[in-house]
Design a protein around this motif. Structure first.
Motif, mmCIF file in Angstrom:
data_model
loop_
_atom_site.group_PDB
_atom_site.id
_atom_site.type_symbol
_atom_site.label_atom_id
_atom_site.label_comp_id
_atom_site.label_asym_id
_atom_site.label_seq_id
_atom_site.Cartn_x
_atom_site.Cartn_y
_atom_site.Cartn_z
ATOM 1 N N LEU A 1 0.802 -1.260 -0.080
ATOM 2 C CA LEU A 1 0.029 -0.187 0.110
ATOM 3 C C LEU A 1 1.056 1.312 -0.019
ATOM 4 N N PRO A 2 1.066 1.851 -1.218
ATOM 5 C CA PRO A 2 1.773 3.316 -0.985
ATOM 6 C C PRO A 2 0.973 4.074 -0.497
ATOM 7 N N VAL A 3 1.380 5.152 0.277
ATOM 8 C CA VAL A 3 0.756 6.049 1.079
ATOM 9 C C VAL A 3 1.447 7.504 0.533
ATOM 10 N N ILE A 4 0.316 8.475 0.013
ATOM 11 C CA ILE A 4 1.021 9.677 -0.694
ATOM 12 C C ILE A 4 0.536 10.722 0.519
ATOM 13 N N GLN A 5 1.493 11.606 0.794
ATOM 14 C CA GLN A 5 0.938 12.737 1.856
ATOM 15 C C GLN A 5 0.932 13.937 1.005
ATOM 16 N N VAL A 6 -0.429 14.489 1.300
ATOM 17 C CA VAL A 6 -1.245 15.612 0.567
ATOM 18 C C VAL A 6 -1.367 16.809 1.532
ATOM 19 N N ASP A 7 -1.580 17.698 0.796
ATOM 20 C CA ASP A 7 -1.672 19.167 1.737
ATOM 21 C C ASP A 7 -3.053 19.111 2.114
#
Length: 109
Positions: free
Chosen positions: A58-64
């Motif tokens: 599970l890739p986790v992408i940090q967003v604003d």
């Protein structure tokens, strides 16, 4: 700006997985209960999840902005597979992209 900041691995049990990665890579882990542990280097970290429905990474992408990202995922043809939820350190949701890959978007809090 969005960036990949975390990778979650489904594992059979956290202790053997922690031992393997500690031995092979020299990583240290923080336990977050009996079925979850994670590196906490502050770089791209990795979680070991023994209590998951996932069968793949599970890739986790940090967003604003989590809510804006959720709207953009839906508008772009993605499907929300797990709505926004809190976890130690922030909030996230899981989505399936148009090619069928499951990813997560998260915001730190």
């Amino acid at each position: 700006m969005a960036r990949l900041n975390y990778l979650e691995l489904p594992v059979a049990a956290t202790e053997p997985a922690k031992t393997f990665y500690a031995t092979v890579m020299g990583w240290t882990f923080t336990d977050y209960g009996p079925d979850y542990a994670a590196t906490t280097s502050g770089d791209t970290d990795m979680g070991l999840d023994a209590d998951t429905m996932l069968t793949t990474l599970l890739p986790v992408i940090q967003v604003d902005d989590l809510e804006a990202t959720l709207s953009a995922v839906e508008a772009g043809g993605g499907v929300i597979v797990q709505p926004i939820f809190a976890f130690p350190g922030g909030r996230r949701f899981h989505f399936r992209d148009p090619d069928g890959h499951v990813l997560a978007a998260m915001v730190a809090e």
